[in-house]
Design an enzyme around this catalytic site. Sequence first.
Site: not given
Length: 1084
Positions: A397, A784
């Site tokens: 990224d 998450d």
Amino acid sequence: MNTGGRLIAGSHNRNEFVLINADESARIRSVQELSGQTCQICGDEIELTVSSELFVACNECAFPVCRPCYEYERREGNQACPQCKTRYKRIKGSPRVDGDDEEEEDIDDLEYEFDHGMDPEHAAEAALSSRLNTGRGGLDSAPPGSQIPLLTYCDEDADMYSDRHALIVPPSTGYGNRVYPAPFTDSSAPPQARSMVPQKDIAEYGYGSVAWKDRMEVWKRRQGEKLQVIKHEGGNNGRGSNDDDELDDPDMPMMDEGRQPLSRKLPIRSSRINPYRMLILCRLAILGLFFHYRILHPVNDAYGLWLTSVICEIWFAVSWILDQFPKWYPIERETYLDRLSLRYEKEGKPSGLAPVDVFVSTVDPLKEPPLITANTVLSILAVDYPVDKVACYVSDDGAAMLTFEALSDTAEFARKWVPFCKKFNIEPRAPEWYFSQKMDYLKNKVHPAFVRERRAMKRDYEEFKVKINALVATAQKVPEEGWTMQDGTPWPGNNVRDHPGMIQVFLGHSGVRDTDGNELPRLVYVSREKRPGFDHHKKAGAMNSLIRVSAVLSNAPYLLNVDCDHYINNSKAIRESMCFMMDPQSGKKVCYVQFPQRFDGIDRHDRYSNRNVVFFDINMKGLDGIQGPIYVGTGCVFRRQALYGFDAPKKKKPPGKTCNCWPKWCCLCCGLRKKSKTKAKDKKTNTKETSKQIHALENVDEGVIVPVSNVEKRSEATQLKLEKKFGQSPVFVASAVLQNGGVPRNASPACLLREAIQVISCGYEDKTEWGKEIGWIYGSVTEDILTGFKMHCHGWRSVYCMPKRAAFKGSAPINLSDRLHQVLRWALGSVEIFLSRHCPIWYGYGGGLKWLERFSYINSVVYPWTSLPLIVYCSLPAVCLLTGKFIVPEISNYAGILFMLMFISIAVTGILEMQWGGVGIDDWWRNEQFWVIGGASSHLFALFQGLLKVLAGVNTNFTVTSKAADDGAFSELYIFKWTTLLIPPTTLLIINIIGVIVGVSDAISNGYDSWGPLFGRLFFALWVIVHLYPFLKGMLGKQDKMPTIIVVWSILLASILTLLWVRVNPFVAKGGPVLEICGLNCGN
């Protein structure tokens, strides 16, 4: 393909083709084919029914089985046809058995021997109406055996079979691309509806069950009796004399073992868990009596002090309930890797294990060293799993050329490392940790070439490290014009915030092989497109890009997510997860398998509770007994269809009791109504099933041919709906409805790469459900928790797998500042979820989330708010010592017993948790200490930052926690950077120490009588100081001294609070001294 005069149709439940007797003549011929045949189980001749027709046990394949064997198979066996694995339906005249008309989930595992993908109801519906067109015109007139060449992306291939189809997207320039059936020859796809070993007689397998030995002996005895009758009558057809030998075949136990469940639950022993549950109930009762006493006995001369303490204690009690009850049903699990191999890996045949795509995410190579990422990638490439079933995707990224070059060198070194690992079966398969472990590497290694090859491999790895470290040193000095490739082309990622998408396939189907000439797993570098003005959603957005890229390139039905610093420590980790995912009995409702996090490089005392053993060994086991553990961000194997937002398979209600079980008067009253409801339900089901015919060429209803124009219209509408949900890539939409994954083998790599670049473009997710209902969910830095929560709300369950050898290991923060920063990020994510629409307090009702599981999610988003009462409560001891007051009145005998019972129940609860969880007292105590440290620092700041971010729009940017092995260069930097996190707990320490000094001094000056009331206040203050002791040790660090700025600010703040308290003193009565008449006449 010779159809034998029968119609080709599709079964949406099993995703397979079947042959249907479309006309009467064909049906008569198929019956005549069975005439004179014998039962393939016992050898008896198949009898006729009362209507003078040959008995047919299975309507799908007509496999010859006599009625006694059919009834025995339904009553004692696995209730499925030995050939096509279809569950036997009840035939008129046969007795009912358990499981008739029940859901597929409860059927024996033989039915779905090779069906390891999920079959969500509306996924099949989507595959019906949008992905596959049923075909028209010339197809109807084609001869049965003709091959029909269809387009595959950019070219045509006529050598593929027309009876196996994949979802293929032909090139089209118009809007709303259509999807047509095309041949599919992917060898990785599991075989559908066929026998495991066709060349063997079915009698060699026997009857499989959990208690194999007992039932096998009964079966052999009954078969022997039947064979004696056949021999006596001379009707053995040449088979009877060999059956005993076949029954004694040594392969029979192995084959039956392969049919057993792949895993099982291991409940905690009742001698451990029952006392624990009883104590929880007793503690609840004691807690009620405690608050009854506290509320009814206020402290009149310090009412504010008493009220504050009671409010804090009530909050702690609620927090304890939210944390305690999800641990009511703890379980452990056991896997059977040998059964997994027996079931899906037949000798001489392609592996039937499901493909797995592995995701590795990294951002900044200067804080996440490339050497650590390289070790993680090497451990993935060397995993003990078929190489053609593994694909590793690395998300960069940060678009760093350093990561790209390091990954290229890693791919080259993998050509040597992977065969070395598999040849000598070493563990772990991350070279840095393998060569650094202190062990006798000659133990159990008898291969004469091992020592020589190990030394050579270690030299190669040292050279590899030198190359990677040289790249890191070069990357420290970035040229003004940016980096360039070898051919002079500018590196596309020079501008981190404005660059195109990049994909590079290093290993895999490019022809690169290891030094032994074997194929290597696929290794793909991915850097998604970034442009100014687009919200990229940090890690969650990167993971969603990997989902789409992998769906286009490999489309494995299962995904493994690991952080760049978490290497695979157990090479069989993926196999461990497949024991749950591919289990035919229980695997269909499993959305993910979570492994515990284990860490390297932590000091023996673990003063900051980095291992988090209490959470992973106690809390997660408790959740596994309810609906499954929460997703913790790494070390997790997902089902791709669950990430796509599909609901879990619905569990049907079991059928009501028959008339044999109910009284006759009940049957008379309820029979008619039940019958009408059953008919209506069957009619509705049939209508629904008709709308789901995936491969049907035409709908057949009582001999009337219905045109498919209505199906086409529904297909177009569903196609638009899917594109609105998944995005405008027809290739990705086509792959999304493939339940078992796979991509067309003959698809052009250039076409696939162009499509992959499209799905990682920065605007692809606009006006879609990505991040809302699909993939990793946006809205929090702890994506998450949200992602796992959404799956559980869809009715899925998760599984917690704890193999004996830790599956994954990673690096943990090594100093206090890094640890507090990590906890700050987690707490901030929880605050964001609490203030969002996805808060588990009010979201997800009416779905599949269980109540105790909801308690756990509520606790995971509420815990940062505990920092407010915790800091206040930790300040009360100092206030009590400075003012001479206390939070409770003078203690009576009843109150003393109550307080003693309260402390005993807390201690014994912890001891019993440590006992059934296998946690040591050191780990439990460190967890308690860091609960106070984190609550007084990181949680407090996360609470205020979350409120500012959500309510005021003030964004807080975080840097990635350093993963370096050496903290010398970063320790001082982080201490000074995160100074504010250290001030609140330091202040608590100082004011409590001052309070102890003042209290003891006051007792010395006031005499013996003042020591009694002082003990309670001193115990209260020392309780706080002991919990903050690791924090004090952490601030001293290697220099054995605290940073000056921390000392100055903390002492200044403590002094101000102390002087302000002495001046205001709000908890003491404002009136003057109470004057009473003493009763003595002093005037005289």
